[in-house]
Design an enzyme around this catalytic site. Structure first.
Site, short mmCIF file in Angstrom:
data_model
loop_
_atom_site.label_atom_id
_atom_site.label_comp_id
_atom_site.label_asym_id
_atom_site.label_seq_id
_atom_site.Cartn_x
_atom_site.Cartn_y
_atom_site.Cartn_z
N ASP A 1 -11.35 -20.93 -26.92
CA ASP A 1 -11.66 -20.72 -25.51
C ASP A 1 -12.28 -21.98 -24.90
O ASP A 1 -13.28 -21.93 -24.20
CB ASP A 1 -12.61 -19.53 -25.33
CG ASP A 1 -12.86 -19.19 -23.88
OD1 ASP A 1 -12.01 -19.51 -23.03
OD2 ASP A 1 -13.93 -18.61 -23.58
N MET A 2 -11.67 -23.13 -25.17
CA MET A 2 -12.15 -24.40 -24.64
C MET A 2 -11.41 -24.76 -23.35
O MET A 2 -11.02 -25.92 -23.15
CB MET A 2 -12.01 -25.50 -25.69
CG MET A 2 -12.97 -25.38 -26.84
SD MET A 2 -14.69 -25.47 -26.28
CE MET A 2 -15.58 -25.28 -27.82
#
Length: 843
Positions: free
Chosen positions: A522-523
């Site tokens: 989830d970057m």
């Protein structure tokens, strides 16, 4: 008294003994087991009134100090949790009411606090050994307060501004501050026409009235409350993140429930309010609005809104032909009208409204009586799963809309498609879907058989545009589920977690630069790309600067996407993968980076040895091989965490000097995959953190910050900093801890540990950077050159929004902040709009 001290010490020692043994079995430090054994033995000897307790404990304090200095260095906030309680117990043992009860030697310690020469001769060596060890330990610990062990001190080169200040012939900046508005005008110096002031997203104002010499004299000019606050049935992350616009002498802002308000820029008086009456929906992960968008229209240059009143003041743009009317009630209920200029507001129920800036009425020629339903052609239409939290981009004759898709709720979710609509009619002009990037021809909005790709990577953060190059720049997120990569096609793999340049006229992708390959963490690229013309060793280049959650700041040529500051690849961890998953063998990183060093057990922190030990135990239980350790069923440590070293607040850039100012934040997170068959009755889908169901996938995912049993970060501070860097060279000039724990601690003590935050900064040509975003109810001004705090005031709620600045009708520079708090970060909730100006004495 001595028995009470012995019992308390034994109670403290027992968990150290048990936990220390378990930590050692995990391969962790042996110190905690050693500490438990020694303290328990000391407690026994103390209970039996043996002087040998003093000798043993003196040796323990010496050993503890050696160990603590070896692990943490001469740094107070690392030393204090390690030596604090051992020294406190040593002080308790030195009390006369304890020491005088010892036996095993005939002489006793005098009860006097100032022992006589005779009593000194009588006192056992054990007592004086313990006293010496406690004194030396305390001196070393408190002496470390004078050592700035974490900050990097330096200065940015601001000579370009200095030279322009010396030139009396002009007070204007020579830097490119952004494209003209649709009516051909540049944004006047005293105005703020887009989220980042212009579509260049610099968050930079050319105003100089407020500067490093007088910013200390800022005073509250006016303050209002919007009336929109978090309710009992709202989602956890109901939060104020808005940066208002300033057009003419009116301010335009939105609230968490998507109210649009027009305020008098001189007084804050509400002129009109548009409330689209968005219904509550607990399936949303966010209830927020970062801002509205402005279209200047084409009716001529005298199109700027001003306040309709009886004064003769002139607004900053020098026009009074169009009047912002004071209208009671909710303008949503009023009849629509034809509009030239427009204010656009995206809502959390997936609508886009176009409003007249002067009256707040809906623009009848846009969409369906002033509204568009953004759920058209979506493959799945679950309520609350898709909406826009960021203002759209107005470029040329189109408004380009992107949106957020809920993370990890359902494999089958709405598309992350980016769409351009005619700014006057709302007609769909093109659609770019990262799951099908070659097909940009507009869909038929009335044909339900034409659907965008399921759950394709979305762009939820603020975008930028360069109309001269004909490009709009979108920070891209990931496809849901974020931690499971087997659902992605090749196009999604290419465009996820990147910045992509789209042709404003056609929607075609001109170039893309990816920041994480096969993102399992989830970057998402979280922040608006900032555009400036950068003076480099190879000459002036059209640059794009984008910060990332990992801490890298990428500096690219915005025409080509080629790096200006070098980008390299390095090997990435490959272990702990679930069946059917893979990890990219290498990952990119930038030559300009604020990423932290790889975490070790020594970095664990806590208020005492016990909770520090608990953090060490959890650290050794988690899978961790450094940055990009894949998520796992055992649980993996993600550092930097997906809260982000940088998040949506991004950075501010001084385009004259080619430097940036930002707020790097450091919080580790944990990520755990939960097999579907073991999920049971776990509560799911309560926000981005906690357990999310990933309906349709083999695994649910549990995410959250890496915290101690006391609820504080497990890694030692600082957790929040401010920093300045040269964008052409990639050199970080300074990085300093930022903020105190006065609003995080049960006791409001102003201990400057450097606290985390979310929000963004703003820079002025006066050499001042403004920032509030920390998890502390304070608003600060910094010297851009070196990061010194020049002004610091308390505010009534959390300031998790980016400030802005403008000129009022009297030509006075105002600094404005919306302070409403952040639901999931936990700062004080409110609904304040606060404007500051220089006091009369400083003028």
């Amino acid at each position: 008294m001595e028995k009470l001290v012995a019992i308390i010490m034994a109670v403290f020692a027992a968990p150290l003994l048990i936990g220390g043994a378990y930590l050692l079995s995990l391969g962790g430090s042996p110190y905690y087991l050693f500490a438990g054994v020694i303290m328990l033995t000391t407690a026994f000897l103390l209970f039996k009134k043996h002087w040998s307790a003093y000798g043993l404990y003196a040796l323990f304090i010496v050993a503890t100090m050696v160990w603590a200095l070896w692990e943490s260095g001469f740094y107070w906030w690392a030393l204090a949790p390690r030596v604090g309680f051992p020294l406190i117990f040593g002080l308790l043992m030195l009390l006369p009411w304890v020491a005088n009860k010892m036996r095993g030697h005939k002489p006793q310690v005098a009860a006097s606090t100032s022992p006589t020469t005779d009593s000194v001769k009588k006192s056992p060596l054990y007592y004086w050994g313990l006293l010496a060890s406690v004194v030396v330990g305390a001196l070393l610990s408190f002496g470390s307060l004078a050592n700035n062990a974490t900050d990097k001190l330096g200065e940015l080169d601001l000579s370009a501004t200095d030279k322009s200040d010396q030139d009396d012939s002009t007070d204007e900046t020579s830097a490119n501050l952004g494209d003209p508005l649709s009516n051909g005008q540049q944004t006047p110096d005293g105005e703020w026409s887009a989220y980042g002031r212009t579509d260049y997203g610099q968050r930079y104002s050319p105003l100089t009235q407020i500067n490093t010499d007088n910013v200390k004299d800022l005073e509250l000019a006016w303050q209002i409350q919007t009336g929109d606050v978090k309710g009992p049935n709202d989602v956890g992350e109901t939060t104020y993140q808005v940066t208002p616009l300033k057009i003419g002498n009116a301010l335009y802002l939105c609230t968490p429930h998507n109210w649009v308000m027009a305020l008098d820029a001189d007084s804050g008086e509400t002129l009109w309010k548009f409330d689209p009456q968005v219904e509550e929906n607990l399936q949303r992960q966010h209830q927020t609005c970062r801002g509205v968008s402005y279209y200047a229209g084409q009716a001529g240059t005298d199109n700027t809104p001003v306040i309709a009143d009886d004064t003769t003041a002139t607004n900053a743009a020098g026009t009074r032909d169009t009047m912002v009317q004071k209208i009671a009630g909710n303008t949503f209920d009023n009849t629509s009208k034809q509009c030239d200029a427009k204010i656009f507001i995206p809502t959390s129920d997936a609508k886009l409204y176009a409003l007249d800036p002067n009256t707040g009425q809906r623009c009848q020629d846009f969409g369906d009586d002033g509204a568009l339903d953004l759920m058209h052609n979506m493959p799945f239409t679950q309520a609350g799963y898709y909406y826009s939290t960021s203002p759209p981009v107005v470029a040329g004759d189109v408004i380009i809309v992107a949106g957020a898709v809920n993370d990890n709720y359902d494999v089958n979710s709405p598309s992350g498609v980016i769409r351009a609509y005619d700014v006057n009619t709302g007609e769909l002009m093109w659609n770019w879907d990262s799951g099908d990037p070659e097909n940009t021809a507009p869909f038929d909005v009335n044909d339900p058989t034409q659907t965008y790709k399921t759950s394709s990577p979305n762009s939820w953060a603020i975008a930028s545009a360069d109309e001269e190059l004909g490009l709009a720049y979108f920070p891209m997120g990931n496809r849901t589920p974020d931690q499971l990569g087997s659902y992605r096609n090749a196009a999604e793999e290419k465009y996820a977690t990147s910045v992509v340049a789209l042709d404003i006229e056609t929607g075609e992708a001109r170039w893309v630069q990816q920041f994480v390959h096969h993102d399992l963490w989830d970057m998402d690229t979280p922040a608006q790309p900032t555009l400036l013309d950068l003076d480099t060793a190879d000459g002036v280049q059209p640059a794009l600067v984008v910060p990332t959650k990992q801490g890298d700041v990428y500096v690219l040529n915005r025409a080509t996407g080629e790096p200006i500051v070098p980008i390299k690849e390095r090997e990435a961890p490959q272990g702990y993968l679930v069946a059917g998953e893979h990890a990219a063998p290498t990952q990119p990183y930038s030559g300009l980076s604020f990423e932290p060093e790889m975490m070790t057990e020594k970095d664990m922190w806590g208020a005492s040895l016990i909770d520090q030990m608990m953090c060490r135990i959890e650290f050794n239980q988690l899978n961790y091989d450094g940055r990009y350790t894949p998520p796992s069923t055992n649980g993996s440590l993600v550092y930097p965490g997906n809260f982000g070293t940088f998040n949506w607040g991004g950075i501010a850039v001084d385009p004259e000097n080619g430097v940036m100012f930002g707020m790097p934040t450091y919080l580790a997170f944990t990520s755990k995959l939960i097999p579907r068959e073991t999920l049971g009755d776990a509560e799911t889908n309560k926000g981005e953190q906690g357990v999310n169901a990933n309906e349709g996938a083999d695994y649910a995912v549990e995410l959250g910050p890496f915290l101690s049993p006391l609820g504080v970060p497990c890694q030692q501070p600082p957790w929040g900093t401010i920093a300045g860097a040269d964008l052409a060279t990639g050199e970080i000039a300074y990085q300093r801890k930022n903020g105190t724990v006065q609003d995080l601690s049960p006791i409001p003590i102003k201990l400057e540990l450097g606290v985390p935050g979310i929000g963004g900064p703003m820079i002025t040509k006066g050499g001042v950077a403004f920032l509030s975003a920390a998890t502390e109810n304070n608003f600060r001004a910094y010297d851009l050159k070196n990061g010194d705090v020049l002004w610091n005031v308390r505010i009534p709620a959390g300031g998790q929004a980016t400030p802005m600045t403008y000129l009022n009708s009297k030509g006075e520079q105002m600094v404005l902040l919306v302070a409403g708090g952040h639901g999931s970060v936990g700062t004080t909730i409110g609904d304040y709009v606060m404007a500051y100006k220089l006091g009369d004495q400083s003028k």
